[in-house]
Design a protein around this motif. Sequence first.
Motif, PDB file in Angstrom:
ATOM      1  N   LEU A   1      -3.266  -8.904   8.469  1.00 40.24           N
ATOM      2  CA  LEU A   1      -4.606  -8.484   9.114  1.00 40.24           C
ATOM      3  C   LEU A   1      -5.563  -9.558   8.773  1.00 40.24           C
ATOM      4  N   ALA A   2      -6.231 -10.165  10.117  1.00 41.65           N
ATOM      5  CA  ALA A   2      -7.113 -11.109   9.900  1.00 41.65           C
ATOM      6  C   ALA A   2      -8.256 -10.718  10.764  1.00 41.65           C
ATOM      7  N   CYS A   3      -9.577 -10.626   9.959  1.00 39.68           N
ATOM      8  CA  CYS A   3     -10.799 -10.323  10.432  1.00 39.68           C
ATOM      9  C   CYS A   3     -11.720 -11.284  10.465  1.00 39.68           C
ATOM     10  N   THR A   4     -12.765 -11.498  11.450  1.00 43.92           N
ATOM     11  CA  THR A   4     -13.926 -12.454  11.237  1.00 43.92           C
ATOM     12  C   THR A   4     -15.025 -11.749  10.558  1.00 43.92           C
ATOM     13  N   ASP A   5     -15.147 -10.508  10.228  1.00 43.87           N
ATOM     14  CA  ASP A   5     -16.182 -10.018   9.608  1.00 43.87           C
ATOM     15  C   ASP A   5     -15.672  -8.763   8.878  1.00 43.87           C
ATOM     16  N   LYS A   6     -16.447  -8.112   8.146  1.00 43.36           N
ATOM     17  CA  LYS A   6     -16.171  -7.040   7.150  1.00 43.36           C
ATOM     18  C   LYS A   6     -16.171  -5.716   8.104  1.00 43.36           C
ATOM     19  N   THR A   7     -16.791  -5.596   9.220  1.00 42.83           N
ATOM     20  CA  THR A   7     -16.879  -4.702  10.161  1.00 42.83           C
ATOM     21  C   THR A   7     -15.659  -4.259  10.983  1.00 42.83           C
ATOM     22  N   SER A   8     -15.119  -5.250  11.412  1.00 43.98           N
ATOM     23  CA  SER A   8     -14.024  -5.345  12.098  1.00 43.98           C
ATOM     24  C   SER A   8     -12.745  -4.952  11.173  1.00 43.98           C
ATOM     25  N   HIS A   9     -12.855  -5.297  10.079  1.00 45.66           N
ATOM     26  CA  HIS A   9     -12.091  -5.176   9.050  1.00 45.66           C
ATOM     27  C   HIS A   9     -11.752  -3.596   8.660  1.00 45.66           C
ATOM     28  N   ILE A  10     -12.815  -3.158   8.651  1.00 44.16           N
ATOM     29  CA  ILE A  10     -12.882  -1.634   8.613  1.00 44.16           C
ATOM     30  C   ILE A  10     -12.253  -0.780   9.634  1.00 44.16           C
ATOM     31  N   ASN A  11     -12.598  -0.880  10.869  1.00 48.61           N
ATOM     32  CA  ASN A  11     -12.379  -0.495  11.850  1.00 48.61           C
ATOM     33  C   ASN A  11     -10.725  -0.634  12.085  1.00 48.61           C
ATOM     34  N   LYS A  12     -10.184  -1.909  11.739  1.00 44.14           N
ATOM     35  CA  LYS A  12      -8.779  -2.020  12.014  1.00 44.14           C
ATOM     36  C   LYS A  12      -7.981  -1.423  11.006  1.00 44.14           C
ATOM     37  N   LEU A  13      -8.343  -1.462   9.657  1.00 44.48           N
ATOM     38  CA  LEU A  13      -7.701  -0.787   8.758  1.00 44.48           C
ATOM     39  C   LEU A  13      -7.634   1.035   8.938  1.00 44.48           C
TER      40      LEU A  13
ATOM     41  N   ILE B   1       0.735  -1.146   0.056  1.00 42.96           N
ATOM     42  CA  ILE B   1      -0.138   0.060  -0.015  1.00 42.96           C
ATOM     43  C   ILE B   1       0.884   1.176  -0.139  1.00 42.96           C
ATOM     44  N   MET B   2       2.157   1.220   0.274  1.00 47.56           N
ATOM     45  CA  MET B   2       2.973   2.255   0.355  1.00 47.56           C
ATOM     46  C   MET B   2       4.493   1.827   0.158  1.00 47.56           C
ATOM     47  N   PRO B   3       5.613   2.584  -0.066  1.00 45.51           N
ATOM     48  CA  PRO B   3       6.798   1.959  -0.117  1.00 45.51           C
ATOM     49  C   PRO B   3       7.328   1.474   0.990  1.00 45.51           C
ATOM     50  N   GLN B   4       7.658   0.182   1.019  1.00 52.43           N
ATOM     51  CA  GLN B   4       8.369  -0.465   1.920  1.00 52.43           C
ATOM     52  C   GLN B   4       7.122  -1.354   2.644  1.00 52.43           C
ATOM     53  N   PHE B   5       6.297  -1.316   2.625  1.00 52.73           N
ATOM     54  CA  PHE B   5       4.861  -1.650   3.528  1.00 52.73           C
ATOM     55  C   PHE B   5       3.881  -2.392   2.878  1.00 52.73           C
ATOM     56  N   ALA B   6       3.785  -3.877   3.111  1.00 57.18           N
ATOM     57  CA  ALA B   6       2.692  -4.455   2.680  1.00 57.18           C
ATOM     58  C   ALA B   6       1.610  -4.833   3.827  1.00 57.18           C
ATOM     59  N   LEU B   7       0.366  -4.814   3.358  1.00 48.84           N
ATOM     60  CA  LEU B   7      -0.697  -5.394   4.574  1.00 48.84           C
ATOM     61  C   LEU B   7      -1.395  -6.530   3.834  1.00 48.84           C
ATOM     62  N   ALA B   8      -1.029  -7.675   4.284  1.00 47.92           N
ATOM     63  CA  ALA B   8      -1.245  -8.986   3.854  1.00 47.92           C
ATOM     64  C   ALA B   8      -2.843  -9.116   4.548  1.00 47.92           C
ATOM     65  N   HIS B   9      -3.683  -9.494   3.649  1.00 52.71           N
ATOM     66  CA  HIS B   9      -5.056  -9.965   4.213  1.00 52.71           C
ATOM     67  C   HIS B   9      -5.905 -10.639   2.977  1.00 52.71           C
ATOM     68  N   ALA B  10      -6.917 -11.243   3.425  1.00 51.53           N
ATOM     69  CA  ALA B  10      -7.803 -11.873   2.616  1.00 51.53           C
ATOM     70  C   ALA B  10      -9.103 -11.685   3.205  1.00 51.53           C
ATOM     71  N   ALA B  11     -10.184 -11.943   2.334  1.00 53.46           N
ATOM     72  CA  ALA B  11     -11.498 -11.802   2.708  1.00 53.46           C
ATOM     73  C   ALA B  11     -11.827 -12.675   3.969  1.00 53.46           C
ATOM     74  N   PRO B  12     -12.576 -11.970   4.882  1.00 52.18           N
ATOM     75  CA  PRO B  12     -13.000 -12.539   6.193  1.00 52.18           C
ATOM     76  C   PRO B  12     -13.564 -13.807   5.967  1.00 52.18           C
ATOM     77  N   CYS B  13     -13.451 -14.971   6.697  1.00 50.58           N
ATOM     78  CA  CYS B  13     -13.896 -16.323   6.328  1.00 50.58           C
ATOM     79  C   CYS B  13     -13.729 -17.112   7.612  1.00 50.58           C
ATOM     80  N   ALA B  14     -14.122 -18.493   7.494  1.00 51.98           N
ATOM     81  CA  ALA B  14     -14.167 -19.287   8.686  1.00 51.98           C
ATOM     82  C   ALA B  14     -13.037 -19.781   9.037  1.00 51.98           C
ATOM     83  N   GLU B  15     -11.813 -19.549   8.280  1.00 53.02           N
ATOM     84  CA  GLU B  15     -10.400 -19.720   8.550  1.00 53.02           C
ATOM     85  C   GLU B  15      -9.782 -18.734   9.462  1.00 53.02           C
TER      86      GLU B  15
END
Length: 145
Positions: free
Chosen positions: A101-113, A57-71
């Motif tokens: 970043l691992a989130c169980t749902d889309k809402t907490s995903h947004i707050n943490k981001l 998302i910016m020089p030298q920094f990656a924010l690894a994540h995937a869609a919220p899921c049962a995993e």
Amino acid sequence: MSTGIRLENIQVGKTAKDWEEAIQIAAQPLVKQGAISKQYVQNMIDSVNTLGPYIVIMPQFALAHAAPCAEVKQSDISIATFKNDILFHCKHDPVRIVMCLACTDKTSHINKLQKIAEILMDQDIVEKMIACKNEEELYSLFQDK
């Protein structure tokens, strides 16, 4: 406003042969604690393979994540800094920090981001993170925010 990152989720001075291994290393504390499964780590890698290096998302920094899921058993964040340059083959290469970043749902995903974005507004924060010599030093950077 804190990201909620815990000391045990921070790794400093790691090395990785490529971006896939960097994601695996950065996610390791979350797997170890049972917050995510190994399949979620693979989901993060698959997302980059499918969509390209959008996580850098910016020089030298990656924010690894995937869609919220049962995993994802529990929402959490981990971070690793790397001694060597990690190439994602994008304009912001090389990467030296991978945050997972691992989130169980889309809402907490947004707050943490939003919290992460606030921290990244400090123009010197990436350099400060890379300069950290140990986990405690990096942890203290997040406590100041």
